[in-house]
Design a protein around this motif. Structure first.
Motif, PDB file in Angstrom:
ATOM      1  N   VAL A   1       5.981   9.882 -21.503  1.00 38.53           N
ATOM      2  CA  VAL A   1       7.418  10.144 -21.407  1.00 38.53           C
ATOM      3  C   VAL A   1       7.642  11.608 -21.744  1.00 38.53           C
ATOM      4  CG1 VAL A   1       9.706   9.532 -22.287  1.00 38.53           C
ATOM      5  CG2 VAL A   1       7.960   7.760 -22.051  1.00 38.53           C
ATOM      6  N   VAL A   2       8.258  12.334 -20.800  1.00 42.64           N
ATOM      7  CA  VAL A   2       8.491  13.765 -20.991  1.00 42.64           C
ATOM      8  C   VAL A   2       9.984  14.008 -21.210  1.00 42.64           C
ATOM      9  CG1 VAL A   2       8.120  16.064 -20.009  1.00 42.64           C
ATOM     10  CG2 VAL A   2       6.581  14.201 -19.393  1.00 42.64           C
ATOM     11  N   GLY A   3      10.318  14.791 -22.207  1.00 46.02           N
ATOM     12  CA  GLY A   3      11.731  15.071 -22.502  1.00 46.02           C
ATOM     13  C   GLY A   3      12.297  14.001 -23.398  1.00 46.02           C
ATOM     14  N   THR A   4      13.508  14.259 -23.870  1.00 50.53           N
ATOM     15  CA  THR A   4      14.077  13.289 -24.799  1.00 50.53           C
ATOM     16  C   THR A   4      14.649  12.122 -24.018  1.00 50.53           C
ATOM     17  OG1 THR A   4      15.966  14.740 -24.756  1.00 50.53           O
ATOM     18  CG2 THR A   4      14.665  14.731 -26.779  1.00 50.53           C
ATOM     19  N   GLY A   5      14.120  10.961 -24.312  1.00 54.76           N
ATOM     20  CA  GLY A   5      14.574   9.752 -23.627  1.00 54.76           C
ATOM     21  C   GLY A   5      16.014   9.436 -23.992  1.00 54.76           C
ATOM     22  N   GLN A   6      16.873   9.448 -22.973  1.00 55.75           N
ATOM     23  CA  GLN A   6      18.258   9.105 -23.258  1.00 55.75           C
ATOM     24  C   GLN A   6      18.431   7.616 -23.041  1.00 55.75           C
ATOM     25  OE1 GLN A   6      20.603  11.677 -20.761  1.00 55.75           O
ATOM     26  NE2 GLN A   6      19.064  13.244 -21.015  1.00 55.75           N
ATOM     27  N   ASN A   7      19.497   7.101 -23.601  1.00 53.30           N
ATOM     28  CA  ASN A   7      19.771   5.683 -23.417  1.00 53.30           C
ATOM     29  C   ASN A   7      20.266   5.433 -22.003  1.00 53.30           C
ATOM     30  OD1 ASN A   7      18.957   4.327 -25.590  1.00 53.30           O
ATOM     31  ND2 ASN A   7      20.910   4.432 -26.682  1.00 53.30           N
ATOM     32  N   LEU A   8      19.407   4.881 -21.195  1.00 51.20           N
ATOM     33  CA  LEU A   8      19.810   4.589 -19.823  1.00 51.20           C
ATOM     34  C   LEU A   8      20.606   3.288 -19.813  1.00 51.20           C
ATOM     35  CD1 LEU A   8      16.357   5.248 -18.130  1.00 51.20           C
ATOM     36  CD2 LEU A   8      18.337   6.755 -18.103  1.00 51.20           C
ATOM     37  N   PRO A   9      21.586   3.183 -18.912  1.00 50.46           N
ATOM     38  CA  PRO A   9      22.332   1.917 -18.809  1.00 50.46           C
ATOM     39  C   PRO A   9      21.372   0.756 -18.504  1.00 50.46           C
ATOM     40  CG  PRO A   9      23.310   3.615 -17.434  1.00 50.46           C
ATOM     41  CD  PRO A   9      22.053   4.183 -17.980  1.00 50.46           C
ATOM     42  N   ASP A  10      21.756  -0.442 -18.957  1.00 51.37           N
ATOM     43  CA  ASP A  10      20.886  -1.619 -18.789  1.00 51.37           C
ATOM     44  C   ASP A  10      20.443  -1.833 -17.351  1.00 51.37           C
ATOM     45  OD1 ASP A  10      21.082  -2.035 -21.414  1.00 51.37           O
ATOM     46  OD2 ASP A  10      22.456  -3.756 -21.325  1.00 51.37           O
TER      47      ASP A  10
ATOM     48  N   LYS B   1      -7.067   8.397  -0.938  1.00 50.73           N
ATOM     49  CA  LYS B   1      -6.590   9.344  -1.942  1.00 50.73           C
ATOM     50  C   LYS B   1      -5.512   8.796  -2.867  1.00 50.73           C
ATOM     51  CE  LYS B   1      -7.969  13.544   0.282  1.00 50.73           C
ATOM     52  NZ  LYS B   1      -7.558  14.667   1.107  1.00 50.73           N
ATOM     53  N   GLY B   2      -5.337   7.487  -2.858  1.00 51.17           N
ATOM     54  CA  GLY B   2      -4.380   6.905  -3.804  1.00 51.17           C
ATOM     55  C   GLY B   2      -2.938   6.940  -3.328  1.00 51.17           C
ATOM     56  N   THR B   3      -2.106   6.351  -4.136  1.00 50.02           N
ATOM     57  CA  THR B   3      -0.688   6.191  -3.785  1.00 50.02           C
ATOM     58  C   THR B   3       0.184   6.644  -4.946  1.00 50.02           C
ATOM     59  OG1 THR B   3      -1.265   4.285  -2.425  1.00 50.02           O
ATOM     60  CG2 THR B   3       1.044   4.457  -3.094  1.00 50.02           C
ATOM     61  N   THR B   4       1.289   7.296  -4.615  1.00 50.30           N
ATOM     62  CA  THR B   4       2.244   7.681  -5.649  1.00 50.30           C
ATOM     63  C   THR B   4       3.634   7.204  -5.244  1.00 50.30           C
ATOM     64  OG1 THR B   4       0.932   9.673  -6.024  1.00 50.30           O
ATOM     65  CG2 THR B   4       3.115   9.626  -7.022  1.00 50.30           C
ATOM     66  N   VAL B   5       4.287   6.554  -6.187  1.00 50.03           N
ATOM     67  CA  VAL B   5       5.669   6.111  -5.976  1.00 50.03           C
ATOM     68  C   VAL B   5       6.542   6.943  -6.903  1.00 50.03           C
ATOM     69  CG1 VAL B   5       7.266   4.179  -6.237  1.00 50.03           C
ATOM     70  CG2 VAL B   5       4.930   3.757  -5.449  1.00 50.03           C
ATOM     71  N   ILE B   6       7.537   7.613  -6.332  1.00 47.02           N
ATOM     72  CA  ILE B   6       8.411   8.455  -7.163  1.00 47.02           C
ATOM     73  C   ILE B   6       9.842   7.980  -6.998  1.00 47.02           C
ATOM     74  CG2 ILE B   6       9.170  10.838  -7.636  1.00 47.02           C
ATOM     75  CD1 ILE B   6       6.624  11.597  -5.853  1.00 47.02           C
ATOM     76  N   VAL B   7      10.509   7.747  -8.106  1.00 45.38           N
ATOM     77  CA  VAL B   7      11.928   7.406  -8.000  1.00 45.38           C
ATOM     78  C   VAL B   7      12.712   8.371  -8.871  1.00 45.38           C
ATOM     79  CG1 VAL B   7      11.602   5.511  -9.636  1.00 45.38           C
ATOM     80  CG2 VAL B   7      13.668   5.603  -8.321  1.00 45.38           C
ATOM     81  N   GLU B   8      13.713   8.971  -8.229  1.00 46.92           N
ATOM     82  CA  GLU B   8      14.535   9.962  -8.922  1.00 46.92           C
ATOM     83  C   GLU B   8      15.956   9.420  -9.011  1.00 46.92           C
ATOM     84  OE1 GLU B   8      13.890  13.963  -7.514  1.00 46.92           O
ATOM     85  OE2 GLU B   8      15.890  14.540  -8.202  1.00 46.92           O
ATOM     86  N   THR B   9      16.479   9.349 -10.238  1.00 42.38           N
ATOM     87  CA  THR B   9      17.787   8.738 -10.434  1.00 42.38           C
ATOM     88  C   THR B   9      18.693   9.639 -11.266  1.00 42.38           C
ATOM     89  OG1 THR B   9      16.578   6.690 -10.663  1.00 42.38           O
ATOM     90  CG2 THR B   9      18.897   6.612 -11.192  1.00 42.38           C
ATOM     91  N   PRO B  10      19.928   9.809 -10.843  1.00 43.99           N
ATOM     92  CA  PRO B  10      20.848  10.576 -11.691  1.00 43.99           C
ATOM     93  C   PRO B  10      21.244   9.765 -12.925  1.00 43.99           C
ATOM     94  CG  PRO B  10      21.996   9.703  -9.765  1.00 43.99           C
ATOM     95  CD  PRO B  10      20.552   9.339  -9.606  1.00 43.99           C
ATOM     96  N   ILE B  11      21.472  10.460 -14.045  1.00 39.38           N
ATOM     97  CA  ILE B  11      21.937   9.724 -15.233  1.00 39.38           C
ATOM     98  C   ILE B  11      23.223  10.359 -15.771  1.00 39.38           C
ATOM     99  CG2 ILE B  11      19.911   8.534 -16.077  1.00 39.38           C
ATOM    100  CD1 ILE B  11      19.067  10.944 -17.627  1.00 39.38           C
TER     101      ILE B  11
END
Ligand code: ADP
Ligand code: MG
Length: 348
Positions: free
Chosen positions: A242-251, A338-348
């Motif tokens: 986990v990189v950066g300060t983990g904020q409380n994400l909505p449930d 060469k493997g697989t990468t799944v990336i999900v980017e979400t606004p908070i």
């Protein structure tokens, strides 16, 4: 190469312009319409008499005027432009319609004389797409609610009585005052073991449906729990960072991200033949980026993410739906060997 010498006579061009199914119009450098075809009347609700000489900005909704100016600026400056693009039209009756448009410059001699446009009304198509998207998202929400309910019932209504049964069976064999024959004692002990196994399976089932750890301790703990399971039960080396300060994400965001990782790890386990997976959660300004990477055999991705469902990749399609549900975006990278990468980017 020999150039085909065939050229359409001017009359044919006129016919094509006039009878095309798509609306077409030409406007001068100030935006005044100088020519429009029949389909323009249907699209806008204005007659051609009314259209000719009208400034095109009168037909566009206010929020979209900047887009129209930007398109013209880019074309004149020779900059790239993604075409077709979407524009909003206000019809004569005041109703807004969405158009898919292509715009180009009309150059006569060396001089840019006009802009020409081809437009198609895609309002219904967009609405249909939006309805399908909403429907599938409602299904996901209903499915999650149902999973939560079943997990709770399994825990309260099934696991609890089984736990009592196990305790009673245990008491029969361990209570010092009861005299049991050896074969009977062994039978009861066997039942005790069976009851405990059933409780274990039931718990795992309920955890898969809705892990308590997610509700009780949050996403980071749940990710670590999943990684632990891979290490202990599947022999796959799994790491969580986990990189950066983990904020409380909505449930809801936590649950959707959890499901995406659950599916990605399931794929790494079932399909990838991977020996390692890396889960990274990065908190940035206003967004969180979650990455699941495996070192497995990779696979061929469909050309467009939208084709996942139609090509039977329902797990991956579900990930994309879930990402969209929380306003995020899913990206997949995979290459054979060469493997697989799944990336999900979400606004908070
Ligand atoms: N991490 C991965 N490594 C290798 N292949 C994968 C991976 N993820 C998905 N795939 C391939 O894509 C297909 C579709 O995946 P998915 O949509 O999750 O459906 P399912 O897991 O039910 O087969 C899989 O059957 C597999 O061939
Ligand atoms: Mg899958």
């Amino acid at each position: 190469m020999i150039k085909p010498k065939f050229e359409l006579p001017e009359q044919s061009y006129k016919y094509l312009f006039e009878n095309a199914n798509d609306a077409m119009w030409v406007q001068d450098m100030k935006g005044n319409i100088v020519a429009a075809n029949k389909a323009c009347e249907k699209l806008t609700g204005y007659t051609r008499k009314e259209l000719i000489g009208t400034n095109v900005e009168k037909l566009l909704s206010k929020e979209f005027l900047d887009l129209a100016r930007e398109v013209r600026r880019r074309l004149l400056g020779g900059e790239s432009l993604n075409q077709p693009y979407e524009q909003q039209l206000i019809r004569k009756d005041g109703v807004a319609r969405i158009m898919k448009m292509v715009t180009s410059l009309l150059i006569i001699g060396e001089e840019v004389k006009n802009f020409q446009h081809i437009a198609r009304d895609v309002t219904e198509e967009k609405q249909l797409q939006e309805n399908i998207r909403l429907y599938s998202q409602l299904c996901i929400k209903a499915q999650e609610r149902e999973r939560g309910r079943i997990a709770l019932e399994l825990h309260d209504d099934v696991a609890q009585p089984l736990l009592l049964l196990s305790q009673r069976l245990d008491m029969i064999t361990t209570r010092p005052r009861t005299k049991l024959s050896q074969p009977f004692k062994e039978k009861v002990e066997e039942l005790h073991i069976l009851a405990n196994e059933a409780i274990g399976r039931l718990r795992r089932c309920a955890q898969d449906l809705r892990p308590r750890i997610l509700d009780d301790l949050g996403l980071t703990a749940a990710l670590e729990w999943m990684a632990d399971d891979l290490i202990k039960n599947q022999g796959i080396d799994a790491r969580v960072e986990v990189v950066g300060t983990g904020q409380n994400l909505p449930d809801e965001v936590q649950l959707m991200l959890f499901r995406i990782v659950q599916e990605a790890l399931g794929n790494a386990r079932r399909h990838a033949e991977a020996s390692s997976v890396w889960i990274t959660m990065e908190f940035g300004d206003g967004k969180v980026i979650l990455t699941v990477k495996d070192n497995g055999k990779g696979f061929e991705l469909p050309e467009r993410v939208g084709d996942l469902a139609s090509t039977g990749k329902l797990g991956l399609a579900g990930m994309q739906e879930r990402a969209q549900l929380i306003g995020g975006q899913l990206r997949l990278q995979s290459e054979q060997g060469k493997g697989t990468t799944v990336i999900v980017e979400t606004p908070i």
